[in-house]
Write an enzyme that holds these catalytic residues in place. Structure first.
Site, short mmCIF file in Angstrom:
data_model
loop_
_atom_site.label_atom_id
_atom_site.label_comp_id
_atom_site.label_asym_id
_atom_site.label_seq_id
_atom_site.Cartn_x
_atom_site.Cartn_y
_atom_site.Cartn_z
N CYS A 95 -72.84 -23.14 33.35
CA CYS A 95 -74.23 -22.84 32.99
C CYS A 95 -74.92 -24.16 32.68
O CYS A 95 -74.37 -25.23 32.97
CB CYS A 95 -74.31 -21.87 31.80
SG CYS A 95 -73.47 -22.42 30.31
N THR A 96 -76.09 -24.12 32.12
CA THR A 96 -76.87 -25.35 31.90
C THR A 96 -76.18 -26.35 30.98
O THR A 96 -76.01 -27.52 31.32
CB THR A 96 -78.26 -25.00 31.32
OG1 THR A 96 -78.89 -24.02 32.14
CG2 THR A 96 -79.14 -26.24 31.25
#
Length: 300
Positions: A95-96
């Site tokens: 994810c980020t």
């Protein structure tokens, strides 16, 4: 910070999440043909950037759960086709910045267990990976972030946020982006021109998620036009699923989950911060407003 349909107390009884891998270890794992990569972000984030270059080298397959919000992950994971696709694989997740993987990897391990070889997550997320691989490694496009940078890619650590700058020396199709140095993966929801910036606070007509709309289409304001024009302002998922009912008419329950219409054309989940809680507060506010108006009328 991230809701996946289970509480912190439940998480304690579900075991630990995936094994943390630093960017170099994760990069090596992406080369494996027996691995799959789950993008734990929302679809509108994956639309402008993702890990995909490893596939051309025979590496791990990138998988998009096609989520509008994190609560969709659990339903996707429960599908039989998902279980079959992940069975016997080394499951990589990212994810980020790594936060969403903490919860999502717990769900994968808890629901799939020994059906997968292993569950791993990218420590520090895309942010850390791009710092260690300044050439982008297996990454393509932009990394969507939720600060003033807006999104950033290879050679552009400060992001693309702010006023749109037009390079008059570069020839480009009207309304489109044609950056020769960095591939543009996103597309304008109206005219389908290459575009990767979320500007103008444009939202999907049917589900409320942010949509990509190029500068020229923003100027045309299709979201303020006829019903046909408004239908053009839909996210890729709503177009793919044939969703046509407006998000404004959805019946909200908790966390943005809405009831399906008889025709099956309403979106099952919509992006509405607070979901049912927001609707309840709005109703309470309207009630207080009416009571206040009645009281002032009596005093007169």
């Amino acid at each position: 910070l991230v809701f996946y349909g289970f509480s912190s107390e439940e998480a304690l009884t579900m075991g630990e999440g995936g094994e943390h891998l630093d960017p170099a270890q994760y990069h090596a794992m992406m080369k494996r043909p027996d691995a799959v990569i789950i993008d734990v972000r929302n679809h509108y984030e994956a639309a402008i950037g993702r890990f995909q270059k490893q596939e051309s080298e025979g590496g791990a397959k990138w998988i998009d759960p096609k989520m509008r919000k994190s609560t969709d992950f659990r339903a996707w994971l429960s599908k039989e086709e998902t279980k079959q696709e992940l069975a016997g694989k080394e499951v990589l997740m990212y994810c980020t910045g790594g936060v969403r993987c903490e919860r999502a990897s717990i769900l994968v391990k808890n629901q799939l267990g020994d059906d997968v070889k292993g569950v791993y997550q990218l420590q520090g997320g895309i942010e850390k990976y791009l710092k260690q691989f300044p050439d982008g490694g297996f990454w393509a496009g932009k990394n969507k972030v939720f600060d003033k940078r807006e999104a950033f890619g290879v050679g552009d650590p400060n992001g693309v946020g702010g006023v749109i700058k037009v390079d008059k020396k570069k020839k480009k199709k009207k309304g489109a982006q044609t950056d020769e140095d960095d591939e543009v993966l996103g597309r304008c929801c109206v005219c389908d021109a290459p575009w990767e910036r979320y500007i103008g606070k444009k939202k999907c007509y049917s589900c409320g998620v942010m949509v990509l709309m190029c500068e020229d289409c923003c100027m045309a304001k299709p979201d303020k036009g006829s019903e046909e024009e408004k239908l053009s302002v839909r996210c890729p998922l709503c177009k793919e699923e044939g969703r046509t009912e407006p998000a404004s008419e959805a019946e909200f329950r908790e966390n943005g989950i809405s009831a399906e219409s008889e025709g099956g054309r309403a979106v099952g989940t919509v992006l509405k911060w607070g979901g049912g809680y927001s609707k309840k507060k709005k109703e309470e506010g309207g009630k207080r407003k009416e009571e206040g108006a009645g009281k002032r009328k009596e005093e007169r």
